[in-house]
Design a protein around this motif. Structure first.
Motif, PDB file in Angstrom:
ATOM      1  N   THR A  20       0.865  -1.178   0.000  1.00  0.00           N
ATOM      2  CA  THR A  20       0.000   0.000   0.000  1.00  0.00           C
ATOM      3  C   THR A  20       0.902   1.229   0.000  1.00  0.00           C
ATOM      4  O   THR A  20       1.846   1.312   0.779  1.00  0.00           O
ATOM      5  CB  THR A  20      -0.949   0.015   1.213  1.00  0.00           C
ATOM      6  N   GLU A  21       0.614   2.143  -0.902  1.00  0.00           N
ATOM      7  CA  GLU A  21       1.477   3.305  -1.102  1.00  0.00           C
ATOM      8  C   GLU A  21       1.150   4.438  -0.129  1.00  0.00           C
ATOM      9  O   GLU A  21      -0.009   4.612   0.270  1.00  0.00           O
ATOM     10  CB  GLU A  21       1.331   3.824  -2.535  1.00  0.00           C
ATOM     11  N   ALA A  22       2.148   5.211   0.216  1.00  0.00           N
ATOM     12  CA  ALA A  22       1.961   6.408   1.040  1.00  0.00           C
ATOM     13  C   ALA A  22       0.930   7.315   0.375  1.00  0.00           C
ATOM     14  O   ALA A  22       0.903   7.438  -0.849  1.00  0.00           O
ATOM     15  CB  ALA A  22       3.286   7.140   1.202  1.00  0.00           C
ATOM     16  N   GLY A  23       0.069   7.914   1.177  1.00  0.00           N
ATOM     17  CA  GLY A  23      -0.929   8.842   0.675  1.00  0.00           C
ATOM     18  C   GLY A  23      -2.227   8.200   0.219  1.00  0.00           C
ATOM     19  O   GLY A  23      -3.175   8.900  -0.118  1.00  0.00           O
ATOM     20  N   GLU A  24      -2.282   6.869   0.200  1.00  0.00           N
ATOM     21  CA  GLU A  24      -3.485   6.145  -0.214  1.00  0.00           C
ATOM     22  C   GLU A  24      -4.341   5.833   1.017  1.00  0.00           C
ATOM     23  O   GLU A  24      -3.838   5.311   2.007  1.00  0.00           O
ATOM     24  CB  GLU A  24      -3.086   4.839  -0.904  1.00  0.00           C
ATOM     25  N   LYS A  25      -5.640   6.156   0.965  1.00  0.00           N
ATOM     26  CA  LYS A  25      -6.533   5.857   2.087  1.00  0.00           C
ATOM     27  C   LYS A  25      -6.839   4.363   2.077  1.00  0.00           C
ATOM     28  O   LYS A  25      -7.301   3.816   1.078  1.00  0.00           O
ATOM     29  CB  LYS A  25      -7.823   6.664   2.001  1.00  0.00           C
ATOM     30  N   ILE A  26      -6.554   3.709   3.220  1.00  0.00           N
ATOM     31  CA  ILE A  26      -6.742   2.265   3.344  1.00  0.00           C
ATOM     32  C   ILE A  26      -7.339   1.940   4.710  1.00  0.00           C
ATOM     33  O   ILE A  26      -7.297   2.759   5.637  1.00  0.00           O
ATOM     34  CB  ILE A  26      -5.406   1.516   3.181  1.00  0.00           C
ATOM     35  N   ARG A  27      -7.875   0.751   4.810  1.00  0.00           N
ATOM     36  CA  ARG A  27      -8.401   0.261   6.089  1.00  0.00           C
ATOM     37  C   ARG A  27      -8.117  -1.229   6.169  1.00  0.00           C
ATOM     38  O   ARG A  27      -8.476  -1.981   5.267  1.00  0.00           O
ATOM     39  CB  ARG A  27      -9.896   0.508   6.194  1.00  0.00           C
ATOM     40  N   TYR A  28      -7.464  -1.652   7.256  1.00  0.00           N
ATOM     41  CA  TYR A  28      -7.113  -3.053   7.464  1.00  0.00           C
ATOM     42  C   TYR A  28      -8.112  -3.734   8.391  1.00  0.00           C
ATOM     43  O   TYR A  28      -8.583  -3.145   9.368  1.00  0.00           O
ATOM     44  CB  TYR A  28      -5.728  -3.174   8.107  1.00  0.00           C
ATOM     45  N   SER A  29      -8.395  -4.999   8.082  1.00  0.00           N
ATOM     46  CA  SER A  29      -9.148  -5.869   8.977  1.00  0.00           C
ATOM     47  C   SER A  29      -8.702  -7.293   8.670  1.00  0.00           C
ATOM     48  O   SER A  29      -7.781  -7.503   7.865  1.00  0.00           O
ATOM     49  CB  SER A  29     -10.670  -5.697   8.771  1.00  0.00           C
ATOM     50  N   CYS A  30      -9.321  -8.278   9.315  1.00  0.00           N
ATOM     51  CA  CYS A  30      -8.931  -9.651   9.011  1.00  0.00           C
ATOM     52  C   CYS A  30     -10.150 -10.544   8.919  1.00  0.00           C
ATOM     53  O   CYS A  30     -11.245 -10.180   9.356  1.00  0.00           O
ATOM     54  CB  CYS A  30      -7.916 -10.188  10.006  1.00  0.00           C
ATOM     55  N   GLY A  31      -9.936 -11.707   8.348  1.00  0.00           N
ATOM     56  CA  GLY A  31     -11.007 -12.662   8.136  1.00  0.00           C
ATOM     57  C   GLY A  31     -11.426 -13.375   9.416  1.00  0.00           C
ATOM     58  O   GLY A  31     -10.887 -13.113  10.503  1.00  0.00           O
TER      59      GLY A  31
END
Length: 116
Positions: A83-94
């Protein structure tokens, strides 16, 4: 210069996730890179973030879910994601949780994560 790091520093976080930082701002004083081993329980999730660092994630067990502008990417054991710097992301798991290694350039810091 060679530096041996005797062990990780456990960083407390809410939600039952365990972060053991081997290299980074907390454990070794490195600001250029961080390397952490993480274990997240089933159903774990964190707020969205727009970090100032690029994150390289290698999934060892389970599934990490990464929400981003194009949708959600499932990353299973044996797979990786960048995931690149400046990109909006959200982590979770299964539902089985996840175990993974995260490398951040520059090193992770809560202030640089810009969490919602």
């Amino acid at each position: 210069m060679v530096r041996k790091i005797e062990g990780a520093t456990r960083i407390p976080v809410p939600g039952g996730k365990v972060i053991d930082e081997h290299v980074g701002r907390v454990n070794s004083g490195d600001e250029a890179i961080s390397i952490a081993h993480m274990v997240a329980p089933a159903g774990w999730e964190e707020p969205a973030q727009t970090p100032e660092f690029t994150e390289y994630t290698v999934v060892l067990r389970g599934t990490v879910l990464v929400e981003h502008a194009e949708g959600t990417t499932e990353v299973r054991a044996g797979q990786s994601i960048v995931t690149e710097a400046g990109e909006k992301i959200r982590y979770s798991c299964g539902p089985e949780g996840a175990e993974y290694v995260a490398v951040c350039l520059p090193a992770f810091s809560p202030d640089a994560a810009h969490r919602d």
